[in-house]
Write a protein that holds these residues in place. Structure first.
Motif, PDB file in Angstrom:
ATOM      1  N   GLY A   4       0.797  -1.366  -0.028  1.00 47.75           N
ATOM      2  CA  GLY A   4      -0.013  -0.054  -0.225  1.00 47.75           C
ATOM      3  C   GLY A   4       0.884   1.238   0.062  1.00 47.75           C
ATOM      4  N   ALA A   5       1.852   1.236   0.772  1.00 43.45           N
ATOM      5  CA  ALA A   5       2.829   2.503   0.747  1.00 43.45           C
ATOM      6  C   ALA A   5       3.637   2.355  -0.632  1.00 43.45           C
ATOM      7  CB  ALA A   5       3.594   2.165   1.847  1.00 43.45           C
ATOM      8  N   SER A   6       3.566   1.352  -1.337  1.00 42.44           N
ATOM      9  CA  SER A   6       4.407   1.540  -2.533  1.00 42.44           C
ATOM     10  C   SER A   6       3.802   1.896  -3.987  1.00 42.44           C
ATOM     11  CB  SER A   6       5.215   0.369  -2.700  1.00 42.44           C
ATOM     12  OG  SER A   6       6.124  -0.029  -1.452  1.00 42.44           O
ATOM     13  N   LEU A   7       2.257   2.196  -3.563  1.00 42.99           N
ATOM     14  CA  LEU A   7       1.459   2.128  -4.696  1.00 42.99           C
ATOM     15  C   LEU A   7       1.867   3.544  -5.659  1.00 42.99           C
ATOM     16  CD1 LEU A   7      -2.020   1.399  -3.289  1.00 42.99           C
ATOM     17  CD2 LEU A   7      -0.743   0.010  -4.836  1.00 42.99           C
ATOM     18  N   SER A   8       1.691   3.446  -6.486  1.00 43.88           N
ATOM     19  CA  SER A   8       1.878   4.677  -7.809  1.00 43.88           C
ATOM     20  C   SER A   8       0.664   5.006  -8.460  1.00 43.88           C
ATOM     21  CB  SER A   8       3.200   4.169  -8.579  1.00 43.88           C
ATOM     22  OG  SER A   8       2.974   2.985  -9.625  1.00 43.88           O
ATOM     23  N   VAL A   9      -0.467   4.422  -7.948  1.00 40.05           N
ATOM     24  CA  VAL A   9      -1.607   4.650  -8.666  1.00 40.05           C
ATOM     25  C   VAL A   9      -2.394   5.272  -7.519  1.00 40.05           C
ATOM     26  CG1 VAL A   9      -1.610   2.827 -10.297  1.00 40.05           C
ATOM     27  CG2 VAL A   9      -2.651   2.715  -8.320  1.00 40.05           C
ATOM     28  N   PRO A  10      -3.289   6.027  -7.871  1.00 42.73           N
ATOM     29  CA  PRO A  10      -4.449   6.800  -6.994  1.00 42.73           C
ATOM     30  C   PRO A  10      -5.253   5.627  -6.261  1.00 42.73           C
ATOM     31  CG  PRO A  10      -4.703   7.764  -9.244  1.00 42.73           C
ATOM     32  CD  PRO A  10      -4.022   6.498  -9.157  1.00 42.73           C
ATOM     33  N   ALA A  28      -6.473   0.300   3.165  1.00 43.15           N
ATOM     34  CA  ALA A  28      -6.571   1.929   2.792  1.00 43.15           C
ATOM     35  C   ALA A  28      -5.099   2.448   2.690  1.00 43.15           C
ATOM     36  CB  ALA A  28      -7.197   2.486   4.050  1.00 43.15           C
ATOM     37  N   GLY A  29      -4.161   1.416   2.425  1.00 44.63           N
ATOM     38  CA  GLY A  29      -2.629   1.907   2.090  1.00 44.63           C
ATOM     39  C   GLY A  29      -2.065   2.696   3.328  1.00 44.63           C
ATOM     40  N   GLY A  30      -2.340   2.169   4.467  1.00 44.60           N
ATOM     41  CA  GLY A  30      -1.607   2.375   5.703  1.00 44.60           C
ATOM     42  C   GLY A  30      -2.560   3.255   6.670  1.00 44.60           C
ATOM     43  N   SER A  31      -3.378   4.249   6.246  1.00 41.70           N
ATOM     44  CA  SER A  31      -4.346   4.951   7.058  1.00 41.70           C
ATOM     45  C   SER A  31      -5.321   5.369   6.185  1.00 41.70           C
ATOM     46  CB  SER A  31      -3.213   6.221   7.269  1.00 41.70           C
ATOM     47  OG  SER A  31      -3.874   7.336   7.671  1.00 41.70           O
ATOM     48  N   PHE A  32      -6.336   5.822   7.027  1.00 44.67           N
ATOM     49  CA  PHE A  32      -7.494   6.364   6.272  1.00 44.67           C
ATOM     50  C   PHE A  32      -7.308   7.832   5.495  1.00 44.67           C
ATOM     51  CE2 PHE A  32     -10.306   3.653   9.228  1.00 44.67           C
ATOM     52  CZ  PHE A  32     -10.493   2.725   8.227  1.00 44.67           C
ATOM     53  N   VAL A  33      -6.343   8.304   5.992  1.00 43.91           N
ATOM     54  CA  VAL A  33      -5.894   9.746   5.283  1.00 43.91           C
ATOM     55  C   VAL A  33      -4.796   9.516   3.995  1.00 43.91           C
ATOM     56  CG1 VAL A  33      -6.160  10.980   7.344  1.00 43.91           C
ATOM     57  CG2 VAL A  33      -3.667  10.229   6.810  1.00 43.91           C
ATOM     58  N   ALA A  34      -4.396   8.330   3.750  1.00 44.26           N
ATOM     59  CA  ALA A  34      -3.516   7.996   2.634  1.00 44.26           C
ATOM     60  C   ALA A  34      -4.182   7.821   1.371  1.00 44.26           C
ATOM     61  CB  ALA A  34      -2.741   6.511   2.937  1.00 44.26           C
ATOM     62  N   PRO A  35      -5.314   7.377   1.190  1.00 48.70           N
ATOM     63  CA  PRO A  35      -6.047   7.273  -0.245  1.00 48.70           C
ATOM     64  C   PRO A  35      -6.541   8.841  -0.507  1.00 48.70           C
ATOM     65  CG  PRO A  35      -7.134   5.702   1.620  1.00 48.70           C
ATOM     66  CD  PRO A  35      -6.126   6.830   2.186  1.00 48.70           C
ATOM     67  N   PHE A  36      -6.537   8.884  -1.865  1.00 45.90           N
ATOM     68  CA  PHE A  36      -6.970  10.192  -2.442  1.00 45.90           C
ATOM     69  C   PHE A  36      -8.353  10.556  -1.572  1.00 45.90           C
ATOM     70  CE2 PHE A  36      -9.282  12.744  -5.694  1.00 45.90           C
ATOM     71  CZ  PHE A  36      -8.138  13.446  -6.135  1.00 45.90           C
TER      72      PHE A  36
END
Length: 132
Positions: A4-10, A28-36
């Motif tokens: 999740g931390a390495s994603l290069s897409v939204p 959610a990519g590590g946190s609920f504030v990480a996603p777009f």
């Protein structure tokens, strides 16, 4: 977490039901504030872990100090009820964990709006034409 931390897409997160603990954070990519954006349906719930387990661990001393089993259970139910209330989507959104709570029927429109805002083109039917 690493993926999740390495994603290069939204990344877009929509909580439809229960989102507890590290599993929810990882999705959610590590946190609920990480996603777009992080949205929830009204049925969404969040918490650091399963709420019954959290109540048993977090209130262990208070629960253990009550000898009467019925009284102990009454306190346990009260604590769990408060945790459920706090973890409901509308309450979580009011505490800035979510960007909003949406009608489930608006899910597709919100995802398409998010994709368009980050430069992904879609056809009128919502199908991807290309990527960013």
């Amino acid at each position: 977490f690493v993926a999740g931390a390495s994603l290069s897409v939204p990344l877009f997160t929509i909580i439809t039901r229960k989102g507890y603990g590290l599993g929810a954070q990882a999705m959610a990519g590590g946190s609920f504030v990480a996603p777009f954006f992080t949205l929830a349906w009204p049925t969404g719930e969040v918490g650091g872990m399963g709420l019954e387990g959290a109540a048993r661990l977090g209130f262990k001393k208070q629960l253990d100090s009550i000898e009467d089993e019925a009284e102990r259970e009454k306190l346990f139910e009260k604590v769990v009820g408060q945790m459920y209330e706090k973890g409901k989507a509308l309450n979580a959104a009011s505490q800035l964990e979510f960007d909003g709570v949406i009608d489930p029927a608006q899910t597709r429109a919100n995802l398409l709006r998010g994709l368009r805002s980050v430069g992904t083109r879609t056809s009128g039917s919502g199908r991807f034409i290309d990527t960013w």
